[in-house]
Design an enzyme around this catalytic site. Structure first.
Site, PDB file in Angstrom:
ATOM      1  N   HIS A 429      26.652  30.156  26.048  1.00 39.31           N
ATOM      2  CA  HIS A 429      26.015  30.953  24.999  1.00 39.31           C
ATOM      3  C   HIS A 429      25.419  32.240  25.569  1.00 39.31           C
ATOM      4  CE1 HIS A 429      22.555  32.264  22.584  1.00 39.31           C
ATOM      5  NE2 HIS A 429      23.420  32.110  21.608  1.00 39.31           N
ATOM      6  N   CYS A 759      46.724  52.424  55.843  1.00 43.58           N
ATOM      7  CA  CYS A 759      45.728  51.567  55.185  1.00 43.58           C
ATOM      8  C   CYS A 759      44.423  51.522  55.958  1.00 43.58           C
ATOM      9  CB  CYS A 759      46.279  50.153  54.990  1.00 43.58           C
ATOM     10  SG  CYS A 759      46.702  49.346  56.549  1.00 43.58           S
TER      11      CYS A 759
END
Length: 805
Positions: A429, A759
């Site tokens: 919730h 990279c």
């Protein structure tokens, strides 16, 4: 034909005004999807006409207006008093005879289909419910395991009364619904006996990031209310929709929840033999907590349901319509059922191409961690609220801290800077409401209510992946806003470095050409936490270590299964974020001192004086001391490509010193099922040792491409230990000698028609290095996520200057 009852086979989504969102959607699925294999329990709707008839027959409208007209909805006490009076008036009224007869007669018909022992789920279905603008999550009541005419009629009245709970009234007021025009229809359907099985919720996208290529499933033992309300930490699973559609059947990612409680039925009756308590929570057993509550086959069935439901609703709407669904597994017949579907109400409502990225500029002491809801950052003073009676103490702009939340808390939740709860998963919730309100929340932060003190300044960060952090103090952060619609695409491929699967979906919206470097080390360190050889040979470690290994792998078939599945799913999750673009995955590159820190590592690793240039990378893979560990890595990568379906994965070998070593590694990979060229497999090598550059023509005969690792290439070209602070001033990727090495590498790739990429850290940190690489004509640059957007803009300008389009 009935006046007040309509069966699921008679209704569809267009009937919301008469039967409410829940009924309309159940009817829509029952009519259109049961023939496609989606199981939906049969039942009927008691209509909005019946609700109005009930009010009119008992002359209730005037009473209700008397209680609610002119009400100050922000006055908690006045709201509670008015709501209680409305509910009492409804429950104390009588169901008109003609309505009562129809409900009982249709219940008898449902028993003809399912048998005399049929029990019912009786659920509220508001006529404005489940619209795209509002979820009505948990606003009205549900009654389960109902049997007998009197119990059904009692549950029906209670559902009608729940249209006037405090939370429902406040929610209608906040969302500008006129309470007098929100009618209550009621669902009467076969009860799926998930009290003896499992249940949960699922979404046809990732709820935190809006990533649309996955189905996200939460699951727990027993009835689903614990998952919805966030009273437990559920199991969670992801399935990748594009590869599922191609025929692959595997979980993309999974997480074992603690599932502390299980909701089951109780038989507490009043003097009229009508249940006054329908459910109760019992503690789960250690065995139930230590294993997943549904099987991989169950996950695949649910994914199939979710994809079919989303497709149906999208086709009907004429646009992509992500769905929020509830499911239940019947412990008696073993089948999985869809018990609710409604439009997802947060991510699907976001418009435009403005990307908002929250960056925490500095980090403080971490007080608690949990599951992140959303990707924002919030901060303020803590306010611990122990229960609903203390809600009036909460001040707008504070950080709400609670054990868990219920719909009664929503009036104050909307004013919070952030929300932190002890319990709950990402579909509880607190998570649903926080998402809808755009407020960052950290749920399942165990011990939060004891550690965080009222009045304490904190920063709540959900901007660091799936884990949410509560930091001490008010920390500086910034919000980067980027209009993706106007962002041009450079000719040089811009890729991203990423090792953390938890961040993959939140970064999926970045306009990159793929992942240029996915490191295995993060997954092994953070998720597996154990040395591969220790998992392969637990008999070679001591008793205490073996116990740790057993605990880590308890939810899996065995220790090898744990390693292979966890690594394959972690890598596949990263690959899924850019699918079908390439994802370059580097095989493990731990150094011996790093491997030794993993559980069991000390039993298998030698001590080296200089691990940086010692037993690491390619040298390990076919060595007797580690080959069996490498075999597990290969099994994981084979599973990621061929079982999960991430055929976009390219494998890369780190620290390959010699040409012969390269050949041996490729042979070893083939031995363990990863044969270069088979099923499109490409194998790259890191270009990070001067010998890789000097002998690039020879290495090109073995590998499909090269990725320049500027960190190690700088270290080895300049002879500088990059871990040593005392000579750090000599470590510089912009040194002419390093740049010459990079130039020779790119030219060698071009000469041999091999892919060239970089990279390392250099292009992320230094724009002038990125410019140098573009001028060389490198194929791709892989950058840290935070420098991707800046580099795209810089590269586009440079390419225009160089006349490249």
């Amino acid at each position: 034909m009935s006046t007040y009852v309509r069966w699921f086979s008679e209704i569809g989504i267009e009937d919301v005004p008469e039967v409410g969102g829940k009924n309309a959607s159940l009817g829509e699925m029952y009519r259109n999807l049961t023939q496609e294999g989606v199981r939906v329990p049969n039942g009927f709707a008691v209509t909005a006409t019946a609700y109005r008839h009930y009010l009119q027959a008992n002359r209730l409208e005037e009473k209700l207006h008397g209680y609610l007209d002119g009400l100050d909805y922000d006055n908690v006490e006045a709201l509670q008093k008015a709501g209680e009076a409305c509910r009492k008036a409804i429950i104390e009224s009588e169901i008109p005879d003609d309505l009562k007869e129809e409900i009982v007669a249709n219940y008898a018909k449902l028993k003809e289909e399912y048998g005399e022992n049929l029990s019912l789920a009786v659920r509220s279905s508001a006529t404005a419910e489940d619209s795209p603008e509002a979820s009505f999550a948990g606003q009205n009541d549900t009654y389960l395991n109902i049997q007998g005419d009197e119990a059904l009629l009692d549950a029906y009245k209670r559902c009608l009364a729940s249209n006037f709970t405090d939370r429902s009234l406040h929610y209608k007021h906040d969302n500008h619904f006129d309470w007098a025009k929100v009618y209550l229809s009621v669902v009467v359907m076969k009860m799926v006996r998930s009290d003896k099985g499992a249940s949960g919720v699922m979404f046809s996208l990732d709820t935190e990031t809006g990533f649309k290529d996955v189905v996200f499933i939460n699951a727990a033992w027993g009835l689903g209310e614990n998952v919805v309300q966030g009273t437990i930490d559920p199991d969670s699973f992801y399935v990748h929709k594009p590869t599922y559609e191609k025929g692959f059947r595997a979980v993309l990612k999974r997480r074992l929840g603690s599932k502390e409680l299980k909701m089951v039925f109780t038989d507490t009756l009043n003097t009229d033999n009508i249940a006054v308590e329908y459910t109760k929570n019992i503690e789960t057993t250690p065995e139930e907590r230590s294993r997943f509550c549904i099987s991989d086959d169950d996950v695949m069935v649910l994914a199939d349901y979710a994809i079919k439901v989303e497709r149906h609703y999208s086709e009907k709407a004429g646009y992509h319509k992500p769905m929020d669904m509830e499911w239940a597994k019947d412990g008696e017949d073993g089948h999985l059922y869809m018990v609710q579907a409604r439009p997802e109400t947060v991510e699907s409502q976001k418009k435009g191409d403005i990307l908002e990225i929250y960056h925490l500029k500095e980090r403080g002491r971490v007080l608690v961690t949990g599951r992140a809801v959303g990707t924002k950052i919030g901060q303020g003073k803590v306010r611990y609220i122990p229960d609903v009676k203390h809600l009036d103490q909460f001040q707008p702009g504070e950080v709400l801290v609670a054990d868990t939340t219920t719909p009664d808390w929503e009036p104050v939740m909307k004013t919070a800077a952030a929300i932190v709860t002890n319990k709950g998963g990402r579909t509880c919730h607190a998570a649903i409401v926080s998402r809808e309100l755009g407020i960052p929340a950290v749920v399942g932060a165990e011990g939060a209510t004891k550690i965080l003190e009222t009045g304490q300044d904190v920063t709540v960060s959900c901007a660091e992946g799936e884990s949410g952090f509560v930091y001490e103090g008010i920390l500086p952060f910034e919000i980067e806003k980027v209009d993706l619609s106007g962002l041009p695409k450079p000719k040089t491929e811009i890729m991203m470095n990423l090792g953390n699967p938890d961040q993959a979906f939140s970064l999926a919206s970045l306009p990159v050409d793929g992942i240029g470097l996915a490191r295995m080390e993060f997954i092994i360190n953070e998720y597996i936490k154990a040395h591969p050889m220790a998992l392969r040979h637990p008999e070679k470690v001591d008793d205490a270590t073996r116990e740790q290994l057993e605990t880590l792998s308890r939810a899996y078939d065995d220790m090898v299964d744990f390693f292979v599945k966890t690594l394959s799913e972690g890598v596949a999750t990263i690959a899924a974020a850019v699918y079908p673009n390439p994802c370059v995955v580097r095989m493990s590159d731990f150094k011996t001192n790093e491997y030794a820190t993993l559980t069991g590592g000390k039993f298998f690793e030698p001590e080296e004086d200089n691990p940086m240039i010692g037993f690491r990378g390619a040298a390990r893979y076919s060595h007797p001391a580690y080959e069996e560990g490498f075999a597990l890595e290969c099994a994981a990568m084979k599973r990621a490509r061929e079982v999960i379906g991430m055929e976009n994965i390219i494998l890369m070998i780190p620290f390959c010193r010699r040409v012969e070593e390269g050949k041996k590694v490729v042979e070893t990979m083939a031995k363990y099922g990863l044969k270069k060229g088979e099923k499109g497999l490409k194998i790259y090598v890191m270009c990070e040792i001067p010998n890789n550059v000097i002998q690039i023509d020879a290495f090109s005969e073995i590998f499909d491409g090269f990725s320049i690792g500027s960190n190690d290439l700088t270290q080895l070209t300049l002879g500088v230990d990059r871990d040593s602070e005392i000579v750090a001033f000599d470590y510089d990727e912009r040194d002419p000698g390093v740049l010459k090495m990079i130039e020779l590498a790119v030219e060698g790739c071009q000469r041999n028609h091999r892919h060239s990429g970089i990279c390392g850290q250099a292009p992320s940190d230094y724009p002038e290095v990125a410019e140098f690489l573009v001028k060389l004509g490198i194929d791709s640059m892989s950058l840290n996520p935070d420098s991707v957007l800046r580099t795209i803009r810089d590269v586009v300008k440079l390419e225009e200057k160089l006349g490249r389009k």
